[in-house]
Design a protein around this motif. Structure first.
Motif, PDB file in Angstrom:
ATOM      1  N   ILE A 140       0.828  -1.199   0.000  1.00  0.00           N
ATOM      2  CA  ILE A 140       0.000   0.000   0.000  1.00  0.00           C
ATOM      3  C   ILE A 140       0.867   1.256   0.000  1.00  0.00           C
ATOM      4  CG2 ILE A 140      -1.848   1.237   1.176  1.00  0.00           C
ATOM      5  CD1 ILE A 140      -2.619  -1.364   2.542  1.00  0.00           C
ATOM      6  N   HIS A 141       1.848   1.276   0.883  1.00  0.00           N
ATOM      7  CA  HIS A 141       2.736   2.439   0.960  1.00  0.00           C
ATOM      8  C   HIS A 141       4.070   1.989   1.543  1.00  0.00           C
ATOM      9  CE1 HIS A 141       3.003   6.914   0.827  1.00  0.00           C
ATOM     10  NE2 HIS A 141       4.022   6.678   1.620  1.00  0.00           N
ATOM     11  N   GLU A 142       5.166   2.585   1.065  1.00  0.00           N
ATOM     12  CA  GLU A 142       6.499   2.203   1.516  1.00  0.00           C
ATOM     13  C   GLU A 142       7.272   3.434   1.960  1.00  0.00           C
ATOM     14  OE1 GLU A 142      10.212  -0.631   0.109  1.00  0.00           O
ATOM     15  OE2 GLU A 142       8.791   0.121  -1.379  1.00  0.00           O
ATOM     16  N   SER A 143       7.919   3.327   3.128  1.00  0.00           N
ATOM     17  CA  SER A 143       8.741   4.424   3.622  1.00  0.00           C
ATOM     18  C   SER A 143      10.023   4.541   2.808  1.00  0.00           C
ATOM     19  CB  SER A 143       9.105   4.205   5.100  1.00  0.00           C
ATOM     20  OG  SER A 143       7.960   4.152   5.905  1.00  0.00           O
ATOM     21  N   ASN A 144      10.539   5.748   2.714  1.00  0.00           N
ATOM     22  CA  ASN A 144      11.847   5.999   2.120  1.00  0.00           C
ATOM     23  C   ASN A 144      12.467   7.177   2.852  1.00  0.00           C
ATOM     24  OD1 ASN A 144      10.735   8.411   0.896  1.00  0.00           O
ATOM     25  ND2 ASN A 144       9.853   7.097  -0.692  1.00  0.00           N
ATOM     26  N   ARG A 145      13.525   7.754   2.311  1.00  0.00           N
ATOM     27  CA  ARG A 145      14.189   8.844   3.015  1.00  0.00           C
ATOM     28  C   ARG A 145      13.384  10.134   2.983  1.00  0.00           C
ATOM     29  NH1 ARG A 145      18.986   7.952   5.105  1.00  0.00           N
ATOM     30  NH2 ARG A 145      19.273  10.188   5.375  1.00  0.00           N
ATOM     31  N   ASP A 146      12.322  10.160   2.202  1.00  0.00           N
ATOM     32  CA  ASP A 146      11.508  11.370   2.119  1.00  0.00           C
ATOM     33  C   ASP A 146      10.183  11.257   2.850  1.00  0.00           C
ATOM     34  OD1 ASP A 146      13.357  12.804   0.497  1.00  0.00           O
ATOM     35  OD2 ASP A 146      12.684  11.625  -1.236  1.00  0.00           O
ATOM     36  N   ASN A 147       9.740  10.047   3.166  1.00  0.00           N
ATOM     37  CA  ASN A 147       8.490   9.903   3.905  1.00  0.00           C
ATOM     38  C   ASN A 147       8.509   8.606   4.707  1.00  0.00           C
ATOM     39  OD1 ASN A 147       6.928   7.663   2.377  1.00  0.00           O
ATOM     40  ND2 ASN A 147       7.625   9.031   0.741  1.00  0.00           N
ATOM     41  N   GLU A 148       7.628   8.541   5.704  1.00  0.00           N
ATOM     42  CA  GLU A 148       7.633   7.417   6.626  1.00  0.00           C
ATOM     43  C   GLU A 148       6.200   7.052   6.999  1.00  0.00           C
ATOM     44  OE1 GLU A 148      10.331   6.593  10.385  1.00  0.00           O
ATOM     45  OE2 GLU A 148       8.749   8.018  10.903  1.00  0.00           O
ATOM     46  N   VAL A 149       5.870   5.768   6.889  1.00  0.00           N
ATOM     47  CA  VAL A 149       4.563   5.286   7.324  1.00  0.00           C
ATOM     48  C   VAL A 149       4.483   5.386   8.844  1.00  0.00           C
ATOM     49  CG1 VAL A 149       3.052   3.276   7.483  1.00  0.00           C
ATOM     50  CG2 VAL A 149       4.300   3.728   5.361  1.00  0.00           C
ATOM     51  N   VAL A 150       3.408   5.973   9.353  1.00  0.00           N
ATOM     52  CA  VAL A 150       3.227   6.122  10.797  1.00  0.00           C
ATOM     53  C   VAL A 150       2.307   5.041  11.350  1.00  0.00           C
ATOM     54  CG1 VAL A 150       2.409   7.637  12.638  1.00  0.00           C
ATOM     55  CG2 VAL A 150       3.632   8.600  10.678  1.00  0.00           C
ATOM     56  N   SER A 151       1.160   4.854  10.707  1.00  0.00           N
ATOM     57  CA  SER A 151       0.201   3.876  11.228  1.00  0.00           C
ATOM     58  C   SER A 151      -0.787   3.512  10.140  1.00  0.00           C
ATOM     59  CB  SER A 151      -0.550   4.441  12.449  1.00  0.00           C
ATOM     60  OG  SER A 151      -1.352   5.548  12.070  1.00  0.00           O
ATOM     61  N   VAL A 152      -1.529   2.429  10.378  1.00  0.00           N
ATOM     62  CA  VAL A 152      -2.578   2.001   9.458  1.00  0.00           C
ATOM     63  C   VAL A 152      -3.796   1.613  10.296  1.00  0.00           C
ATOM     64  CG1 VAL A 152      -1.700  -0.370   9.430  1.00  0.00           C
ATOM     65  CG2 VAL A 152      -3.192   0.403   7.600  1.00  0.00           C
ATOM     66  N   THR A 153      -4.970   2.076   9.884  1.00  0.00           N
ATOM     67  CA  THR A 153      -6.217   1.757  10.571  1.00  0.00           C
ATOM     68  C   THR A 153      -7.263   1.373   9.526  1.00  0.00           C
ATOM     69  OG1 THR A 153      -6.949   4.071  10.536  1.00  0.00           O
ATOM     70  CG2 THR A 153      -5.773   3.315  12.498  1.00  0.00           C
ATOM     71  N   CYS A 154      -8.355   0.812   9.988  1.00  0.00           N
ATOM     72  CA  CYS A 154      -9.433   0.388   9.096  1.00  0.00           C
ATOM     73  C   CYS A 154     -10.749   0.933   9.621  1.00  0.00           C
ATOM     74  CB  CYS A 154      -9.475  -1.137   9.019  1.00  0.00           C
ATOM     75  SG  CYS A 154     -10.695  -1.790   7.854  1.00  0.00           S
ATOM     76  N   SER A 155     -11.617   1.384   8.735  1.00  0.00           N
ATOM     77  CA  SER A 155     -12.909   1.913   9.155  1.00  0.00           C
ATOM     78  C   SER A 155     -13.767   0.785   9.726  1.00  0.00           C
ATOM     79  CB  SER A 155     -13.623   2.582   7.972  1.00  0.00           C
ATOM     80  OG  SER A 155     -13.877   1.649   6.940  1.00  0.00           O
TER      81      SER A 155
END
Length: 575
Positions: A96-111
């Motif tokens: 879905i999303h991958e961290s790199n040196r420019d951004n970082e995944v913080v958390s994932v939630t579901c409705s």
């Protein structure tokens, strides 16, 4: 699998690993096992007890159906790395999303209705939220829609309700969090849903004060919040139910007594449930779990909370241009007496200083101590604006507020400097250490647990890229230049009080060299006690670890279950 059958989890787990969470999908059990050095998710089939799969470095998870889940992984620095969707039936995974040196995944939630997955992402400049359609993830489509692109400090709650997005978020003109909702999304069959942008969201006309959580159910939107009165003082905890067809309309409100420290959701997993489950945490009595029918939502819950063994006072302390909330907890007969007092401070990352009956040092309270919680700027007690007043270039205000809280209680003759101790953990230790260094003799004891102290070295480490959260908190830019709280002066200064420090040999968040540099700078070393936990990490408890106590006069002593609280009690009770 019967209640008496066992499944053994293996696969190279180190002895620090603990079961952090167990989630049931209706068919599978997902067991999160982690430490400060590794993390795994084990998926077990409930009927047979067999291990279906192991998700390596899995760190956070949520079920979106009986056989599908979303989860995050962590990297070698124990930072969030990737958000993934996993289908256990097909064995297929979607990134879905991958961290790199420019951004970082913080958390994932579901409705609650399982239709959307929400991923929080920090970048070097800001934070944003990506909403993903779970039907698209099932078809192998990993792209989502960026719904919010402002600096939210990852404090943004999004739910999906009747094809609308419900969000608790900040705006460009107001840093505090407020309720917004979107128009219905276009879900034309055969096409991807059309997501709204934040500019089209409708704001709620009311003010909830400080919002802690949001849940969406078929019977209404539930908002967990703390009221703020007209003078800016923190009020009571409330749980408000909004009308499911008109979000601007409040159906009912539950108010809780003043000694309630927090109200949290309790395993509300589906949108169609008929009862709301909550946990009520209190300063003065054990936590209570309540199950409330939506049909009887407005009934006062104060009568369900029995009288506790401790009493508390909530007040404010003038500090510069602000009034800082404090909470004083003690036995009833010693609340207004002059007794030893433990002051606790934090004031970092917009996190509220949360304590309850379960986490307070009741051993000290039972011996006649007071515990004073200092809700200083930099925390989240009074909303995001309260955090910003003590972040970045304003970080010194967290220190000022801590000092003024201590001085105020001492001026009321409720304790004395020699009978006062100041306690802080992790990042809060920098605030506490600076306070003691700034005003010698303000307290008789300083207690630091897993302290973060050498700010400049940590912020300048090129192997750890700085994202918006660290920059905003400490006032450092991408080149490691600081504009906020100045580093502690490690060139040597006398210790004006006894210093008690707990460190862990496998703590990767605040390595022991933070404490080592601090201790080495204290000239009066006979007043320093270091509690070194062996085979322990940032989340370990002293009672469960092998320890080596270091006293610079008597040398070393090894014991099992040793805590610095025993040394602290011995020191203060001898007064």
């Amino acid at each position: 699998m019967s209640p008496h059958e066992k499944t053994t989890l293996s696969g190279g787990l180190d002895k620090l690993s603990e079961v952090r969470e167990v989630l049931y999908s209706g068919r599978y059990l997902a067991v999160l096992v982690s430490s400060d050095e590794e993390s795994r998710i084990f998926v077990i089939e409930e009927e047979t007890g067999s291990l279906m799969t192991t998700l390596e470095q899995g760190h956070q998870l949520q079920w979106i159906s009986e056989s599908r889940l979303v989860y995050t992984t962590i990297n070698r620095n124990m930072r969030p790395d990737t958000a993934l969707h996993c289908d256990l039936e097909s064995g297929h995974q979607v990134r879905i999303h991958e961290s790199n040196r420019d951004n970082e995944v913080v958390s994932v939630t579901c409705s609650k209705d399982k239709k959307c997955t929400v991923v929080h992402v920090n970048t070097k400049l800001t934070s944003h939220v990506c909403v993903h359609d779970n039907e698209a993830l099932a078809r192998g489509i990993g792209e989502g829609s960026v719904v919010c692109s402002r600096n939210l400090n990852s404090k943004c709650y999004i739910e999906h309700h009747k094809d609308r997005l419900i969000a608790i978020k900040s705006s460009e003109n107001n840093p505090d969090l407020h309720l917004y909702w979107s128009d219905p999304m276009d879900r034309t069959p055969g096409t991807e849903p059309s997501y709204p942008t934040v500019d089209t969201f409708t704001p709620h006309p009311g003010d909830f004060g400080v919002v802690h959580e949001l849940e969406a159910f078929d019977r209404g939107i539930v908002v967990y919040h703390t009221t703020i009165d007209s003078s800016g003082r923190r009020g009571s905890y409330r749980v408000t139910l909004l009308d499911p067809d008109d979000y601007a309309k409040t159906n009912s409100v539950i108010s809780f007594p003043a000694d309630v420290s927090l109200v949290t959701p309790n395993s509300n997993t589906t949108s169609d449930q008929t009862h709301l489950k909550i946990c009520v945490h209190s300063y003065t009595k054990p936590m209570k779990q309540l199950t409330i029918p939506f049909s009887k939502f407005g009934i006062s819950r104060g009568r369900l909370i029995s009288r506790g063994r401790y009493e508390m006072i909530s007040d404010t302390v003038p500090s510069g241009e602000a009034d800082v909330p404090i909470t004083i907890i003690a036995q009833e007969d010693s609340l207004l007496e002059n007794t030893p007092s433990l002051f606790i401070t934090y004031g970092c990352y917009g996190e509220s200083l949360f304590y309850s009956w379960e986490t307070l040092p009741r051993e000290l309270l039972d011996r006649g101590w007071k515990v004073v919680l200092c809700h200083v700027r930099g925390g989240g007690e009074l909303g995001r604006s309260w955090y910003l007043q003590g972040a970045g270039s304003e970080k010194e205000k967290s220190v000022l507020d801590t000092l003024n809280c201590i001085k105020d209680v001492q001026s009321r003759k409720l304790t004395t400097p020699s009978s006062s101790a100041l306690h802080a953990s992790s990042s809060g230790a920098l605030i506490a250490a600076r306070a003691v260094q700034s005003v010698p003799g303000i307290v008789g004891k300083l207690v630091l647990r897993f302290p973060f102290l050498d700010i400049h070295t940590a912020m300048s480490d090129p192997s750890l890229p700085l994202f918006s959260e660290e920059k905003e908190e400490w006032g450092y830019d991408s080149e490691g230049r600081g504009t906020g709280l100045a580093p502690l002066d490690f060139r040597g200064f006398p210790s004006f009080c006894d210093v008690f420090i707990t460190v862990a040999d496998k703590d990767r968040r605040t390595p022991s060299w933070h404490a080592a540099n601090y201790v080495a700078s204290i000239l009066n070393e006979e007043k320093v006690f270091v509690n070194f936990l062996k085979d322990a990490d940032h989340t370990s408890f002293e009672e469960n670890a092998d320890t080596v106590e270091t006293n610079f006069i008597v040398g070393h002593d090894r014991s099992k279950g040793f805590t610095l609280w025993s040394r602290l009690k011995e020191s203060l009770f001898s007064k």
